[in-house]
Write a protein that holds these residues in place. Structure first.
Motif, short mmCIF file in Angstrom:
data_model
loop_
_atom_site.label_atom_id
_atom_site.label_comp_id
_atom_site.label_asym_id
_atom_site.label_seq_id
_atom_site.Cartn_x
_atom_site.Cartn_y
_atom_site.Cartn_z
N ILE A 57 0.87 -1.17 0.00
CA ILE A 57 0.00 0.00 0.00
C ILE A 57 0.91 1.23 0.00
N MET A 58 0.83 2.03 -1.06
CA MET A 58 1.68 3.21 -1.20
C MET A 58 0.93 4.42 -0.63
N LEU A 59 1.55 5.07 0.36
CA LEU A 59 0.87 6.15 1.09
C LEU A 59 1.52 7.51 0.82
N GLU A 60 0.67 8.52 0.76
CA GLU A 60 1.15 9.89 0.62
C GLU A 60 1.23 10.55 2.00
N ASP A 61 1.40 11.87 2.04
CA ASP A 61 1.50 12.60 3.32
C ASP A 61 0.35 12.23 4.26
N GLY A 62 0.66 12.13 5.54
CA GLY A 62 -0.36 11.82 6.53
C GLY A 62 -0.81 10.37 6.51
N ASP A 63 0.02 9.50 5.92
CA ASP A 63 -0.32 8.08 5.80
C ASP A 63 -1.66 7.88 5.10
N ARG A 64 -1.86 8.60 4.00
CA ARG A 64 -3.12 8.53 3.27
C ARG A 64 -2.95 7.77 1.95
N PHE A 65 -3.90 6.87 1.72
CA PHE A 65 -3.99 6.16 0.44
C PHE A 65 -4.92 6.97 -0.46
N ILE A 66 -4.39 7.45 -1.59
CA ILE A 66 -5.13 8.38 -2.43
C ILE A 66 -5.60 7.75 -3.75
N ARG A 67 -4.70 7.09 -4.45
CA ARG A 67 -5.00 6.59 -5.80
C ARG A 67 -5.05 5.07 -5.82
N LYS A 68 -6.06 4.51 -6.48
CA LYS A 68 -6.19 3.04 -6.53
C LYS A 68 -5.00 2.40 -7.22
N GLU A 69 -4.29 3.12 -8.08
CA GLU A 69 -3.09 2.59 -8.75
C GLU A 69 -1.94 2.38 -7.76
N ASP A 70 -2.07 2.95 -6.57
CA ASP A 70 -1.01 2.85 -5.56
C ASP A 70 -1.18 1.63 -4.66
N LEU A 71 -2.05 0.71 -5.05
CA LEU A 71 -2.18 -0.58 -4.36
C LEU A 71 -1.59 -1.63 -5.29
N ILE A 72 -0.48 -2.24 -4.86
CA ILE A 72 0.21 -3.25 -5.68
C ILE A 72 -0.07 -4.61 -5.08
N TYR A 73 -0.72 -5.47 -5.86
CA TYR A 73 -1.12 -6.80 -5.38
C TYR A 73 -1.25 -7.72 -6.60
N PHE A 74 -1.75 -8.96 -6.39
CA PHE A 74 -1.78 -9.92 -7.49
C PHE A 74 -2.66 -9.46 -8.65
N GLY A 75 -3.58 -8.52 -8.41
CA GLY A 75 -4.44 -8.01 -9.47
C GLY A 75 -3.92 -6.75 -10.13
N ASN A 76 -2.84 -6.18 -9.59
CA ASN A 76 -2.20 -4.98 -10.15
C ASN A 76 -0.71 -5.08 -9.81
N LEU A 77 0.04 -5.76 -10.66
CA LEU A 77 1.41 -6.15 -10.32
C LEU A 77 2.44 -5.02 -10.45
N LYS A 78 2.10 -3.96 -11.16
CA LYS A 78 3.10 -2.91 -11.40
C LYS A 78 2.61 -1.55 -10.92
N GLY A 79 3.52 -0.83 -10.26
CA GLY A 79 3.27 0.54 -9.86
C GLY A 79 4.51 1.36 -10.15
#
Length: 198
Positions: A57-79
Motif C-alpha cells: 500500500i503506497m501512502l502519501e502525506d499523513g499516511d493517506r492512500f489516495i490513488r487506486k493505482e497505488d495498491l500493488i497486489y496480485f491483481g495490479n502487479l506494477k506501480g
C-alpha cells in the motif's frame, strides 16, 4: 552480513548506502502441518491449502492512500517504482513465497511510505487465520548482488488474525528507512486493510 530485526526496530536503508536503490522485498510463510489419525506423526501430516497474498500500500502525506493505482497486489502487479513478481497460491517450499521488487529512486516523491501487508485470501469462507501459518518473515535483499540486507521473523502469536502488517519502508529526512511492524489484524480482505489509510 544480514541484520536480524525485532518487532518495532527501525534501520536505515540508504543513509550509509547511497547506491542501495534496487531491492527485493521477500515475504515467506509455511502452513502448519496437522498430524491427523494414527499414523499422522509418522508421515509428517498434511498442511492446509492457505493462499496468502503479499501486497504493498503506497501512502502519501499523513499516511493517506489516495490513488487506486497505488495498491500493488496480485491483481495490479506494477506501480511506479514497484513490481510484484506474482501470486503464490500455497506457501509450499523454502525461501520467499512472494517477492516485490522496489526501485527506491523511482518511487514518486509524493509517496512517503510503502506498507507491506499479507492477507489470507477468502479467509472467512475457508475459516483460516494466521495461527495456521508458521515461519513468517519479511526480508530485504540487494538486487544488484543477491545479498540479504535484513530479515524480520514474525514470531508473535497471530491466532485468529487474518491479516498482517509486516513492515514499512518510509522516507525520513530525505532517506529511506525500514520499520519492523509485525501487527496482526482481523481484516477479512485487502480492501479492509486499505480502508485503514483512507
Amino acid at each position: 552480513m544480514s541484520i536480524n530485526l525485532q518487532k518495532g526496530q527501525k534501520v536505515d536503508l540508504t543513509k550509509d548506502n547511497p547506491n542501495f536503490s534496487n531491492i527485493v522485498v521477500g515475504l515467506g510463510w509455511d502452513p502448519v502441518r496437522e498430524n491427523k489419525g494414527l499414523f499422522g506423526g509418522l508421515f509428517g501430516g498434511s498442511a492446509p491449502q492457505i493462499d496468502c497474498d503479499a501486497s504493498v500500500i503506497m501512502l502519501e502525506d499523513g499516511d493517506r492512500f489516495i490513488r487506486k493505482e497505488d495498491l500493488i497486489y496480485f491483481g495490479n502487479l506494477k506501480g511506479e517504482g514497484i513490481n510484484h513478481t506474482g501470486d503464490n497460491l500455497t506457501g509450499d517450499g523454502d525461501g520467499d513465497d512472494e517477492q516485490i521488487i522496489v526501485k527506491l529512486n523511482e518511487v514518486p516523491q509524493r509517496i512517503k511510505k510503502l506498507v507491506f501487508v499479507v492477507n489470507i485470501y477468502d479467509c472467512i469462507k475457508r475459516k483460516q487465520h494466521f495461527g495456521m501459518i508458521q515461519n513468517a518473515f519479511i526480508r530485504i535483499v540487494d538486487k544488484s548482488n543477491g545479498k540479504e540486507f535484513l530479515k524480520y521473523n514474525l514470531s508473535d502469536n497471530y491466532n485468529e488474525k487474518t491479516a498482517l502488517i509486516a513492515g514499512e519502508i518510509y522516507r525520513y529526512n530525505g532517506e529511506w528507512k525500514f520499520a519492523a511492524i509485525g501487527e496482526g489484524t482481523r481484516d477479512a480482505s485487502l480492501s479492509d486493510l486499505v480502508r485503514k489509510y483512507i
